[in-house]
Write a protein that holds these residues in place. Structure first.
Motif, PDB file in Angstrom:
ATOM      1  N   VAL A  58      -5.282   7.306 -13.081  1.00  7.11           N
ATOM      2  CA  VAL A  58      -6.465   6.519 -12.734  1.00  7.11           C
ATOM      3  C   VAL A  58      -6.086   5.064 -12.483  1.00  7.11           C
ATOM      4  O   VAL A  58      -6.589   4.412 -11.560  1.00  7.11           O
ATOM      5  CB  VAL A  58      -7.532   6.628 -13.844  1.00  7.11           C
ATOM      6  N   GLU A  59      -5.187   4.553 -13.291  1.00  4.70           N
ATOM      7  CA  GLU A  59      -4.749   3.160 -13.125  1.00  4.70           C
ATOM      8  C   GLU A  59      -4.100   2.929 -11.764  1.00  4.70           C
ATOM      9  O   GLU A  59      -4.445   1.991 -11.037  1.00  4.70           O
ATOM     10  CB  GLU A  59      -3.772   2.800 -14.247  1.00  4.70           C
TER      11      GLU A  59
ATOM     12  N   GLU B 148      -5.203   0.883  -8.166  1.00  4.22           N
ATOM     13  CA  GLU B 148      -4.310  -0.048  -7.478  1.00  4.22           C
ATOM     14  C   GLU B 148      -4.120   0.351  -6.014  1.00  4.22           C
ATOM     15  O   GLU B 148      -4.018  -0.514  -5.131  1.00  4.22           O
ATOM     16  CB  GLU B 148      -2.959  -0.092  -8.193  1.00  4.22           C
ATOM     17  N   MET B 149      -4.093   1.644  -5.756  1.00  2.00           N
ATOM     18  CA  MET B 149      -3.949   2.123  -4.384  1.00  2.00           C
ATOM     19  C   MET B 149      -5.162   1.733  -3.543  1.00  2.00           C
ATOM     20  O   MET B 149      -5.037   1.283  -2.395  1.00  2.00           O
ATOM     21  CB  MET B 149      -3.769   3.636  -4.385  1.00  2.00           C
ATOM     22  N   PHE B 150      -6.353   1.884  -4.117  1.00  2.00           N
ATOM     23  CA  PHE B 150      -7.567   1.487  -3.404  1.00  2.00           C
ATOM     24  C   PHE B 150      -7.563  -0.019  -3.127  1.00  2.00           C
ATOM     25  O   PHE B 150      -7.923  -0.469  -2.032  1.00  2.00           O
ATOM     26  CB  PHE B 150      -8.809   1.852  -4.219  1.00  2.00           C
ATOM     27  N   ASP B 151      -7.174  -0.799  -4.124  1.00  3.20           N
ATOM     28  CA  ASP B 151      -7.136  -2.254  -3.949  1.00  3.20           C
ATOM     29  C   ASP B 151      -6.127  -2.653  -2.879  1.00  3.20           C
ATOM     30  O   ASP B 151      -6.362  -3.593  -2.106  1.00  3.20           O
ATOM     31  CB  ASP B 151      -6.789  -2.939  -5.274  1.00  3.20           C
ATOM     32  N   ALA B 152      -4.990  -1.947  -2.838  1.00  2.00           N
ATOM     33  CA  ALA B 152      -3.958  -2.272  -1.849  1.00  2.00           C
ATOM     34  C   ALA B 152      -4.472  -2.054  -0.433  1.00  2.00           C
ATOM     35  O   ALA B 152      -4.202  -2.863   0.473  1.00  2.00           O
ATOM     36  CB  ALA B 152      -2.707  -1.432  -2.098  1.00  2.00           C
TER      37      ALA B 152
ATOM     38  N   THR C  10       1.063   6.805  -6.754  1.00  2.00           N
ATOM     39  CA  THR C  10      -0.096   7.652  -7.045  1.00  2.00           C
ATOM     40  C   THR C  10       0.224   9.125  -6.800  1.00  2.00           C
ATOM     41  O   THR C  10      -0.177  10.005  -7.587  1.00  2.00           O
ATOM     42  CB  THR C  10      -1.292   7.228  -6.182  1.00  2.00           C
ATOM     43  N   TYR C  11       0.949   9.394  -5.727  1.00  2.28           N
ATOM     44  CA  TYR C  11       1.300  10.784  -5.411  1.00  2.28           C
ATOM     45  C   TYR C  11       2.193  11.375  -6.493  1.00  2.28           C
ATOM     46  O   TYR C  11       2.031  12.540  -6.886  1.00  2.28           O
ATOM     47  CB  TYR C  11       1.993  10.835  -4.049  1.00  2.28           C
ATOM     48  N   LEU C  12       3.139  10.585  -6.995  1.00  5.23           N
ATOM     49  CA  LEU C  12       4.018  11.074  -8.056  1.00  5.23           C
ATOM     50  C   LEU C  12       3.236  11.340  -9.345  1.00  5.23           C
ATOM     51  O   LEU C  12       3.449  12.356 -10.008  1.00  5.23           O
ATOM     52  CB  LEU C  12       5.133  10.061  -8.314  1.00  5.23           C
ATOM     53  N   ARG C  13       2.338  10.444  -9.677  1.00  2.00           N
ATOM     54  CA  ARG C  13       1.583  10.626 -10.915  1.00  2.00           C
ATOM     55  C   ARG C  13       0.573  11.759 -10.790  1.00  2.00           C
ATOM     56  O   ARG C  13       0.224  12.394 -11.796  1.00  2.00           O
ATOM     57  CB  ARG C  13       0.893   9.320 -11.304  1.00  2.00           C
ATOM     58  N   ALA C  14       0.081  11.992  -9.581  1.00  2.45           N
ATOM     59  CA  ALA C  14      -0.853  13.107  -9.389  1.00  2.45           C
ATOM     60  C   ALA C  14      -0.181  14.444  -9.688  1.00  2.45           C
ATOM     61  O   ALA C  14      -0.852  15.412 -10.064  1.00  2.45           O
ATOM     62  CB  ALA C  14      -1.403  13.089  -7.969  1.00  2.45           C
ATOM     63  N   GLN C  15       1.128  14.500  -9.531  1.00  5.27           N
ATOM     64  CA  GLN C  15       1.844  15.742  -9.814  1.00  5.27           C
ATOM     65  C   GLN C  15       1.853  16.099 -11.299  1.00  5.27           C
ATOM     66  O   GLN C  15       2.130  17.249 -11.652  1.00  5.27           O
ATOM     67  CB  GLN C  15       3.288  15.622  -9.309  1.00  5.27           C
ATOM     68  N   THR C  16       1.550  15.143 -12.151  1.00  5.73           N
ATOM     69  CA  THR C  16       1.541  15.394 -13.600  1.00  5.73           C
ATOM     70  C   THR C  16       0.166  15.830 -14.104  1.00  5.73           C
ATOM     71  O   THR C  16       0.009  16.078 -15.303  1.00  5.73           O
ATOM     72  CB  THR C  16       1.978  14.133 -14.355  1.00  5.73           C
ATOM     73  N   LEU C  17      -0.818  15.915 -13.209  1.00  8.89           N
ATOM     74  CA  LEU C  17      -2.153  16.336 -13.620  1.00  8.89           C
ATOM     75  C   LEU C  17      -2.213  17.849 -13.772  1.00  8.89           C
ATOM     76  O   LEU C  17      -1.405  18.588 -13.190  1.00  8.89           O
ATOM     77  CB  LEU C  17      -3.192  15.873 -12.590  1.00  8.89           C
ATOM     78  N   ALA C  18      -3.179  18.294 -14.512  1.00  6.67           N
ATOM     79  CA  ALA C  18      -3.379  19.741 -14.695  1.00  6.67           C
ATOM     80  C   ALA C  18      -4.118  20.322 -13.489  1.00  6.67           C
ATOM     81  O   ALA C  18      -4.850  19.623 -12.780  1.00  6.67           O
ATOM     82  CB  ALA C  18      -4.161  19.998 -15.977  1.00  6.67           C
TER      83      ALA C  18
ATOM     84  N   GLU D  27       0.829  -1.211   0.000  1.00  3.69           N
ATOM     85  CA  GLU D  27       0.000   0.000   0.000  1.00  3.69           C
ATOM     86  C   GLU D  27       0.861   1.257   0.000  1.00  3.69           C
ATOM     87  O   GLU D  27       0.548   2.238  -0.686  1.00  3.69           O
ATOM     88  CB  GLU D  27      -0.928   0.013   1.209  1.00  3.69           C
ATOM     89  N   ALA D  28       1.958   1.239   0.747  1.00  4.57           N
ATOM     90  CA  ALA D  28       2.852   2.405   0.761  1.00  4.57           C
ATOM     91  C   ALA D  28       3.421   2.668  -0.633  1.00  4.57           C
ATOM     92  O   ALA D  28       3.486   3.827  -1.079  1.00  4.57           O
ATOM     93  CB  ALA D  28       3.983   2.178   1.764  1.00  4.57           C
ATOM     94  N   ASN D  29       3.812   1.610  -1.328  1.00  2.40           N
ATOM     95  CA  ASN D  29       4.329   1.780  -2.691  1.00  2.40           C
ATOM     96  C   ASN D  29       3.261   2.331  -3.630  1.00  2.40           C
ATOM     97  O   ASN D  29       3.527   3.193  -4.478  1.00  2.40           O
ATOM     98  CB  ASN D  29       4.858   0.451  -3.226  1.00  2.40           C
ATOM     99  N   ALA D  30       2.016   1.827  -3.475  1.00  5.71           N
ATOM    100  CA  ALA D  30       0.926   2.292  -4.330  1.00  5.71           C
ATOM    101  C   ALA D  30       0.617   3.763  -4.069  1.00  5.71           C
ATOM    102  O   ALA D  30       0.382   4.541  -5.011  1.00  5.71           O
ATOM    103  CB  ALA D  30      -0.322   1.435  -4.096  1.00  5.71           C
TER     104      ALA D  30
END
Length: 266
Positions: A161-162, A166-170, A87-95, A80-83
Protein backbone atom coordinates in the motif's frame (compact mmCIF):
# COMPACT_ATOMS: atom_id res chain seq x y z
CA UNK A 1 -0.77 33.96 -28.28
CA UNK A 2 -0.17 30.36 -27.29
CA UNK A 3 3.09 29.14 -28.82
CA UNK A 4 2.46 25.68 -27.36
CA UNK A 5 -0.64 25.26 -29.52
CA UNK A 6 1.36 25.62 -32.75
CA UNK A 7 2.78 22.66 -34.61
CA UNK A 8 6.57 22.44 -34.76
CA UNK A 9 7.00 23.61 -38.32
CA UNK A 10 4.46 26.40 -37.95
CA UNK A 11 6.37 27.52 -34.87
CA UNK A 12 9.64 27.53 -36.87
CA UNK A 13 7.96 29.59 -39.61
CA UNK A 14 6.50 32.09 -37.13
CA UNK A 15 9.73 32.62 -35.23
CA UNK A 16 11.79 32.80 -38.41
CA UNK A 17 9.35 35.23 -39.98
CA UNK A 18 9.41 37.53 -36.96
CA UNK A 19 13.20 37.62 -36.48
CA UNK A 20 14.19 37.64 -40.15
CA UNK A 21 11.42 40.11 -40.95
CA UNK A 22 12.68 42.49 -38.27
CA UNK A 23 16.22 42.09 -39.61
CA UNK A 24 15.20 42.90 -43.16
CA UNK A 25 13.23 45.91 -41.93
CA UNK A 26 16.31 47.14 -40.08
CA UNK A 27 18.41 46.74 -43.22
CA UNK A 28 15.95 48.71 -45.32
CA UNK A 29 15.70 51.54 -42.80
CA UNK A 30 19.48 51.59 -42.40
CA UNK A 31 20.02 51.93 -46.13
CA UNK A 32 17.57 54.80 -46.29
CA UNK A 33 19.53 56.56 -43.53
CA UNK A 34 22.97 55.76 -44.90
CA UNK A 35 23.42 59.35 -46.09
CA UNK A 36 23.38 60.47 -42.44
CA UNK A 37 25.51 57.60 -41.18
CA UNK A 38 28.14 59.90 -39.68
CA UNK A 39 25.65 61.45 -37.25
CA UNK A 40 23.83 58.18 -36.48
CA UNK A 41 26.84 55.89 -36.17
CA UNK A 42 27.63 56.54 -32.52
CA UNK A 43 24.11 56.64 -30.98
CA UNK A 44 22.87 53.67 -33.01
CA UNK A 45 26.05 51.75 -32.21
CA UNK A 46 25.54 52.29 -28.48
CA UNK A 47 21.88 51.31 -28.74
CA UNK A 48 22.54 48.12 -30.70
CA UNK A 49 25.27 47.05 -28.30
CA UNK A 50 22.92 47.48 -25.35
CA UNK A 51 20.07 45.65 -27.10
CA UNK A 52 22.26 42.76 -28.22
CA UNK A 53 23.47 42.35 -24.64
CA UNK A 54 19.88 42.45 -23.38
CA UNK A 55 18.84 39.89 -26.00
CA UNK A 56 21.64 37.54 -24.96
CA UNK A 57 20.59 37.81 -21.30
CA UNK A 58 16.92 37.14 -22.04
CA UNK A 59 17.66 34.23 -24.37
CA UNK A 60 19.98 32.64 -21.81
CA UNK A 61 17.36 33.06 -19.08
CA UNK A 62 14.61 31.52 -21.21
CA UNK A 63 16.83 28.64 -22.30
CA UNK A 64 17.80 27.87 -18.70
CA UNK A 65 14.11 27.74 -17.71
CA UNK A 66 13.27 25.41 -20.60
CA UNK A 67 16.24 23.11 -19.92
CA UNK A 68 15.34 22.95 -16.23
CA UNK A 69 11.80 21.89 -16.99
CA UNK A 70 12.99 19.36 -19.56
CA UNK A 71 15.38 17.74 -17.08
CA UNK A 72 12.66 17.72 -14.43
CA UNK A 73 10.32 15.85 -16.79
CA UNK A 74 13.01 13.29 -17.57
CA UNK A 75 13.53 12.78 -13.83
CA UNK A 76 9.77 12.37 -13.35
CA UNK A 77 9.72 9.54 -15.90
CA UNK A 78 12.54 7.74 -14.10
CA UNK A 79 10.87 8.25 -10.71
CA UNK A 80 7.57 6.83 -11.94
CA UNK A 81 9.29 3.86 -13.59
CA UNK A 82 11.11 3.08 -10.34
CA UNK A 83 7.87 3.37 -8.35
CA UNK A 84 6.04 1.04 -10.73
CA UNK A 85 8.87 -1.47 -10.63
CA UNK A 86 8.92 -1.51 -6.83
CA UNK A 87 5.14 -1.81 -6.67
CA UNK A 88 5.18 -4.73 -9.10
CA UNK A 89 7.77 -6.56 -7.00
CA UNK A 90 5.86 -6.03 -3.79
CA UNK A 91 2.59 -7.08 -5.41
CA UNK A 92 4.16 -10.49 -5.94
CA UNK A 93 4.24 -11.00 -2.16
CA UNK A 94 0.47 -10.60 -1.79
CA UNK A 95 -1.84 -13.53 -1.27
CA UNK A 96 -4.08 -14.83 -4.02
CA UNK A 97 -6.38 -13.86 -5.66
CA UNK A 98 -5.36 -10.23 -5.06
CA UNK A 99 -1.83 -11.01 -6.24
CA UNK A 100 -2.71 -12.13 -9.77
CA UNK A 101 -5.32 -9.41 -10.29
CA UNK A 102 -2.94 -6.69 -9.09
CA UNK A 103 -0.08 -7.89 -11.28
CA UNK A 104 -2.32 -7.88 -14.36
CA UNK A 105 -3.60 -4.39 -13.56
CA UNK A 106 -0.08 -3.09 -13.02
CA UNK A 107 0.88 -4.26 -16.51
CA UNK A 108 -2.05 -2.35 -18.01
CA UNK A 109 -1.31 0.64 -15.80
CA UNK A 110 2.27 0.72 -17.12
CA UNK A 111 1.05 0.68 -20.72
CA UNK A 112 -1.18 3.64 -19.91
CA UNK A 113 1.74 5.49 -18.33
CA UNK A 114 3.76 4.98 -21.50
CA UNK A 115 0.81 6.28 -23.56
CA UNK A 116 0.75 9.52 -21.54
CA UNK A 117 4.16 10.35 -23.00
CA UNK A 118 2.71 10.35 -26.51
CA UNK A 119 -0.31 12.62 -26.09
CA UNK A 120 -0.39 16.41 -25.95
CA UNK A 121 -1.53 17.89 -22.60
CA UNK A 122 -4.90 19.59 -22.75
CA UNK A 123 -6.19 17.55 -25.69
CA UNK A 124 -9.11 15.09 -25.51
CA UNK A 125 -6.67 12.20 -26.07
CA UNK A 126 -4.66 13.29 -23.04
CA UNK A 127 -7.76 13.55 -20.87
CA UNK A 128 -8.92 10.08 -21.94
CA UNK A 129 -5.53 8.55 -21.21
CA UNK A 130 -5.29 10.16 -17.77
CA UNK A 131 -8.86 9.08 -17.00
CA UNK A 132 -8.02 5.50 -17.95
CA UNK A 133 -4.99 5.62 -15.66
CA UNK A 134 -7.15 6.95 -12.82
CA UNK A 135 -9.56 4.04 -13.33
CA UNK A 136 -6.68 1.57 -12.97
CA UNK A 137 -5.60 3.38 -9.82
CA UNK A 138 -9.05 2.97 -8.30
CA UNK A 139 -9.08 -0.75 -9.03
CA UNK A 140 -5.57 -1.25 -7.69
CA UNK A 141 -6.42 0.65 -4.50
CA UNK A 142 -9.56 -1.41 -4.00
CA UNK A 143 -7.54 -4.61 -4.30
CA UNK A 144 -4.97 -3.25 -1.86
CA UNK A 145 -7.77 -2.64 0.60
CA UNK A 146 -8.89 -6.23 0.23
CA UNK A 147 -5.35 -7.43 0.89
CA UNK A 148 -5.16 -5.35 4.07
CA UNK A 149 -8.54 -6.53 5.24
CA UNK A 150 -7.61 -10.18 4.69
CA UNK A 151 -4.27 -9.91 6.53
CA UNK A 152 -4.19 -6.73 8.66
CA UNK A 153 -1.20 -7.91 10.70
CA UNK A 154 1.02 -8.92 7.76
CA UNK A 155 3.77 -6.58 6.60
CA UNK A 156 3.46 -7.39 2.87
CA UNK A 157 0.09 -5.69 2.30
CA UNK A 158 1.14 -2.62 4.25
CA UNK A 159 4.41 -2.28 2.35
CA UNK A 160 2.50 -2.72 -0.89
CA UNK A 161 0.00 0.00 0.00
CA UNK A 162 2.85 2.37 0.81
CA UNK A 163 4.61 1.93 -2.50
CA UNK A 164 1.29 1.93 -4.38
CA UNK A 165 0.58 5.38 -3.01
CA UNK A 166 4.07 6.51 -4.06
CA UNK A 167 3.41 5.17 -7.55
CA UNK A 168 0.22 7.22 -7.83
CA UNK A 169 2.02 10.34 -6.60
CA UNK A 170 4.85 9.79 -9.10
CA UNK A 171 2.43 9.75 -12.01
CA UNK A 172 0.66 12.84 -10.72
CA UNK A 173 4.01 14.65 -10.58
CA UNK A 174 4.74 13.65 -14.16
CA UNK A 175 1.32 14.62 -15.51
CA UNK A 176 1.38 18.04 -13.85
CA UNK A 177 5.02 18.51 -14.88
CA UNK A 178 3.99 18.22 -18.52
CA UNK A 179 1.86 21.35 -18.13
CA UNK A 180 4.48 23.27 -16.14
CA UNK A 181 5.80 25.31 -19.05
CA UNK A 182 7.80 28.50 -19.34
CA UNK A 183 5.37 31.44 -18.88
CA UNK A 184 4.11 32.89 -22.15
CA UNK A 185 5.15 36.39 -21.06
CA UNK A 186 8.79 35.30 -20.95
CA UNK A 187 8.53 33.68 -24.38
CA UNK A 188 6.98 36.82 -25.85
CA UNK A 189 9.74 38.91 -24.25
CA UNK A 190 12.35 36.63 -25.81
CA UNK A 191 10.87 36.94 -29.29
CA UNK A 192 10.29 40.69 -29.04
CA UNK A 193 13.74 41.33 -27.61
CA UNK A 194 15.41 39.23 -30.29
CA UNK A 195 13.45 40.94 -33.08
CA UNK A 196 14.21 44.47 -31.85
CA UNK A 197 17.88 43.69 -31.19
CA UNK A 198 18.40 42.17 -34.63
CA UNK A 199 16.54 45.06 -36.30
CA UNK A 200 18.76 47.66 -34.63
CA UNK A 201 21.90 45.63 -35.36
CA UNK A 202 20.88 45.40 -39.03
CA UNK A 203 20.12 49.12 -39.08
CA UNK A 204 23.54 49.94 -37.63
CA UNK A 205 25.40 47.75 -40.13
CA UNK A 206 23.33 49.00 -43.05
CA UNK A 207 24.15 52.63 -42.24
CA UNK A 208 27.81 51.64 -42.47
CA UNK A 209 27.18 49.89 -45.79
CA UNK A 210 28.55 46.53 -44.64
CA UNK A 211 27.81 43.35 -42.70
CA UNK A 212 24.58 42.34 -44.45
CA UNK A 213 25.49 38.61 -44.76
CA UNK A 214 26.73 38.66 -41.18
CA UNK A 215 23.49 40.01 -39.73
CA UNK A 216 21.41 37.56 -41.75
CA UNK A 217 23.48 34.65 -40.41
CA UNK A 218 23.10 36.06 -36.89
CA UNK A 219 19.32 36.24 -37.36
CA UNK A 220 19.22 32.62 -38.47
CA UNK A 221 21.25 31.55 -35.43
CA UNK A 222 18.97 33.52 -33.08
CA UNK A 223 15.95 31.86 -34.71
CA UNK A 224 17.48 28.42 -34.16
CA UNK A 225 18.12 29.27 -30.50
CA UNK A 226 14.53 30.42 -30.05
CA UNK A 227 13.21 27.26 -31.70
CA UNK A 228 15.33 25.06 -29.42
CA UNK A 229 14.15 26.99 -26.34
CA UNK A 230 10.51 26.64 -27.32
CA UNK A 231 10.87 23.01 -28.39
CA UNK A 232 12.42 21.95 -25.07
CA UNK A 233 9.17 23.04 -23.45
CA UNK A 234 7.04 20.88 -25.77
CA UNK A 235 8.16 17.46 -24.56
CA UNK A 236 5.22 15.52 -26.03
CA UNK A 237 4.88 17.18 -29.44
CA UNK A 238 8.15 18.85 -30.41
CA UNK A 239 11.34 17.58 -31.98
CA UNK A 240 13.06 17.31 -28.58
CA UNK A 241 10.90 14.90 -26.59
CA UNK A 242 11.22 13.24 -23.21
CA UNK A 243 11.69 9.54 -24.04
CA UNK A 244 9.51 7.07 -22.08
CA UNK A 245 12.33 4.50 -22.19
CA UNK A 246 12.39 3.78 -18.42
CA UNK A 247 8.65 3.06 -18.44
CA UNK A 248 8.96 0.89 -21.55
CA UNK A 249 11.76 -1.08 -19.90
CA UNK A 250 9.66 -1.64 -16.79
CA UNK A 251 6.76 -2.81 -18.92
CA UNK A 252 9.06 -5.21 -20.75
CA UNK A 253 10.31 -6.64 -17.46
CA UNK A 254 6.71 -7.48 -16.55
CA UNK A 255 6.22 -9.77 -19.53
CA UNK A 256 8.16 -12.61 -17.92
CA UNK A 257 7.01 -14.75 -15.01
CA UNK A 258 7.01 -13.07 -11.58
CA UNK A 259 10.26 -13.38 -9.64
CA UNK A 260 8.48 -14.41 -6.43
CA UNK A 261 5.90 -17.11 -6.03
CA UNK A 262 2.61 -16.55 -4.27
CA UNK A 263 2.82 -16.95 -0.49
CA UNK A 264 1.36 -20.14 0.88
CA UNK A 265 -1.48 -20.37 3.41
CA UNK A 266 -0.54 -19.41 6.99
Amino acid sequence: MSFFGLSTWVLVAVLGGIVLGATVAGLLVGRSLSARSDRLREPVGVLQAALVGFMGLVLAFGLSLAVGRYESRRADVVAEANAIGTTYLRAQTLAEPVRSESLALLREYTRTSVAISGVVPGTPAHERTVAASAAYQDRLWALAGQALEAAPADSAPRLYVETLNEMFDAQADRVYGLTNRVPTAILVLEVAGAAVAMAVLALHLATLGQGVPTVLIASALVTVLLVVTFDLDRSTRGLIRVPPTPLVDVGTSMTGPPAATAPGPP
